[in-house]
Design a protein around this motif. Structure first.
Motif, mmCIF file in Angstrom:
data_model
loop_
_atom_site.group_PDB
_atom_site.id
_atom_site.type_symbol
_atom_site.label_atom_id
_atom_site.label_comp_id
_atom_site.label_asym_id
_atom_site.label_seq_id
_atom_site.Cartn_x
_atom_site.Cartn_y
_atom_site.Cartn_z
ATOM 1 N N SER A 11 -4.475 -1.092 6.089
ATOM 2 C CA SER A 11 -3.536 -2.216 6.051
ATOM 3 C C SER A 11 -2.209 -1.926 5.353
ATOM 4 O O SER A 11 -1.383 -2.824 5.237
ATOM 5 N N HIS A 12 -1.990 -0.687 4.898
ATOM 6 C CA HIS A 12 -0.678 -0.369 4.301
ATOM 7 C C HIS A 12 -0.443 1.125 4.433
ATOM 8 O O HIS A 12 -1.013 1.917 3.675
ATOM 9 N N VAL A 13 0.375 1.513 5.400
ATOM 10 C CA VAL A 13 0.674 2.941 5.583
ATOM 11 C C VAL A 13 2.152 3.140 5.864
ATOM 12 O O VAL A 13 2.873 2.208 6.214
ATOM 13 N N HIS A 14 2.563 4.371 5.688
ATOM 14 C CA HIS A 14 3.897 4.793 6.117
ATOM 15 C C HIS A 14 3.648 5.802 7.240
ATOM 16 O O HIS A 14 3.367 6.969 6.985
ATOM 17 N N TRP A 15 3.685 5.272 8.448
ATOM 18 C CA TRP A 15 3.279 6.031 9.647
ATOM 19 C C TRP A 15 4.144 7.276 9.827
ATOM 20 O O TRP A 15 3.637 8.396 9.905
ATOM 21 N N ILE A 211 9.035 -8.296 7.813
ATOM 22 C CA ILE A 211 10.027 -7.559 7.043
ATOM 23 C C ILE A 211 9.407 -7.182 5.701
ATOM 24 O O ILE A 211 8.746 -8.007 5.063
ATOM 25 N N LYS A 212 9.654 -5.937 5.283
ATOM 26 C CA LYS A 212 9.086 -5.447 4.016
ATOM 27 C C LYS A 212 10.203 -5.120 3.033
ATOM 28 O O LYS A 212 11.211 -4.531 3.421
ATOM 29 N N ILE A 213 10.007 -5.501 1.768
ATOM 30 C CA ILE A 213 10.951 -5.092 0.718
ATOM 31 C C ILE A 213 10.183 -4.565 -0.504
ATOM 32 O O ILE A 213 9.000 -4.841 -0.679
ATOM 33 N N SER A 352 -4.651 2.810 2.505
ATOM 34 C CA SER A 352 -4.497 4.061 1.766
ATOM 35 C C SER A 352 -3.120 4.261 1.155
ATOM 36 O O SER A 352 -2.947 5.045 0.245
ATOM 37 N N ASP A 353 -2.092 3.580 1.721
ATOM 38 C CA ASP A 353 -0.702 3.861 1.348
ATOM 39 C C ASP A 353 -0.319 5.296 1.736
ATOM 40 O O ASP A 353 0.568 5.877 1.137
ATOM 41 N N SER A 354 -0.986 5.855 2.739
ATOM 42 C CA SER A 354 -0.626 7.205 3.190
ATOM 43 C C SER A 354 0.869 7.260 3.498
ATOM 44 O O SER A 354 1.398 6.326 4.071
HETATM 45 ZN ZN LIG Z 1 3.640 1.996 0.481
#
Ligand SMILES: [Zn+2]
Length: 416
Positions: A11-15, A211-213, A352-354
């Motif tokens: 639920s939280h990645v930097h693809w 939108i993400k900040i 994971s915040d990968s």
């Molecule tokens: Zn992140």
């Protein structure tokens, strides 16, 4: 022992970052700043003349002080160098890079938070073809770890176009929820217009969520916004009125808002603002709190009146456990609150915040079971209640045998 999981979701990645780092210069193994002398530099590590790397961490070095530009100047005098720390909130630059970015010669070579993000976003971008390859590399990595669904936090226009094109060409084996990153309040309207345009181009597997900040930083670099803290005060690009404007503009356009809130005070302020908007503007929408590593009970109570989802990465506990108690002091009792959140019926999702942590369902499972021995409250229910996409996609599941992926099925087709 076999385990079948439907629609495993991170639920939280930097693809894009995940793919870029996999195919780029990795610095995770550095055991001192001088180890940069041993790096084997390949042409693919450059963006134009800039040398880009990721993954160093001074906490793993004999002297845990931050490195200086002088070392990079010695080994890389010809090219501007930008080496990101493994937490993604700090960078180490040489003199040439500092000069290109407009810093004077007295600068140390270390950039934090806003300065770091600003520098990162001004680096030459990858060409479309290179970016597309990075997305494909990351897709393969998620699939190989058993994941079929991700929520991406760092979309922009170029990435969106490549993602949609990959899906239209039948080359995407991931369901992706996209959040467009907005770095500064003054960019909000242009980011919203990109997101609106994207909404008209969604595909079966690539959709726009919001939108993400970034509101605060990280515990590791003492930039999380905590209520009790002897560390530096909050230096966010986003003030209270900026966040108010962000939430109202996103909600009135039908977008979700995702806010990076690691510290308890960051979460508390964001939640207070969201409640105020609901009460006075009579509009509502989804608020996503990212990381939520420290949360006070009164803030948790306030969440109940909102449409809030919390996105946590138990694996961060595995790396933070060493210094967590010392850094948080009295606030330690509110750290990694998946226990209280799961008991409050607030939607909670794991990831994971990968590439900050590796993509692994099993690391999260390990963190949940080990952390109970360190006074972190136990999760209610099973980890899979928080790690699967709902509703599940038909014919989309992974099968593990003793923690190893054996099969992955995507839309009814076995791909691994
Ligand atoms: Zn992140």
């Amino acid at each position: 022992m076999f385990l079948k999981i439907s629609s495993l979701y991170d639920s939280h990645v930097h693809w894009l970052g995940t793919g870029q780092i996999e195919s780029g210069l990795k610095l995770f193994h550095l055991r001192s700043p001088e180890d940069v002398a041993t790096l084997d530099i390949k042409p693919s590590y450059f963006r134009q003349e800039w040398l880009i790397g990721f993954g160093w961490d001074q906490n793993l070095w004999p002297s845990t002080t931050l490195p200086t530009k002088a070392i990079l100047d010695r080994y890389f005098p010809q090219n501007p160098v930008f080496f990101q720390r493994g937490d993604g909130h700090c960078s180490w630059l040489n003199s040439l890079a500092l000069q290109r970015l407009g810093y004077d010669s007295s600068h140390s070579g270390i950039l934090f938070e806003d300065d770091h993000f600003k520098a990162y976003s001004s680096l030459p971008t990858q060409a479309d073809e290179q970016l597309r390859e990075s997305l494909k590399t990351a897709t393969r990595m998620f699939n190989e770890a058993g994941f079929t669904h991700i929520r991406d936090m760092t979309c922009n226009e170029q990435q969106w176009n490549q993602a949609v094109s990959l899906d239209n060409d039948g080359e995407l084996s991931l369901y992706v929820q996209e959040n467009f990153l907005c770095e500064r309040p003054q960019d909000l309207e242009s980011v919203l217009s990109q997101a609106r345009k994207a909404r008209g181009q969604q595909t079966k597997h690539v959709t726009v969520q919001g939108i993400k900040i970034f509101f605060d930083g990280t515990l590791g670099s003492d930039t999380a916004y905590l209520s009790k803290c002897t560390c530096s005060s909050l230096k966010s690009a986003w003030g209270q009125t900026d966040i108010e404007n962000l939430i109202s503009r996103c909600w009135s356009d039908g977008f979700e808002v995702a806010i990076h809130t690691i510290g308890d005070e960051a979460a508390h302020q964001v939640v207070s603002i969201a409640r105020k908007i609901m009460a006075t503007n009579k509009i509502t929408g989804w608020l996503n709190l990212e990381h939520v590593e420290v949360l006070r009970p009164e803030t948790l109570q306030m969440l109940k009146a909102l449409h809030v989802r919390c996105h946590m990465q138990p694996c961060h506990w595995l790396s933070d456990r060493l210094w967590l108690q010392e850094k948080l002091g009295d606030l330690y009792k509110y750290a990694f609150p998946w226990g209280p959140i799961s008991r409050s019926r607030i939607p909670l999702h794991f990831g994971s915040d990968s590439p900050v942590a590796r993509i692994s369902f099993w690391d999260n499972k390990k963190a949940l079971s080990e952390s109970v021995n360190f006074d972190i409250q136990e999760l209610k229910g099973e980890i899979l209640d928080y790690h699967c996409f709902f509703p599940p996609a038909a014919g989309t599941y992974s099968i593990f045998e003793d923690n190893n992926l054996k099969e992955l099925h995507f839309d009814g087709v076995r791909i691994i």
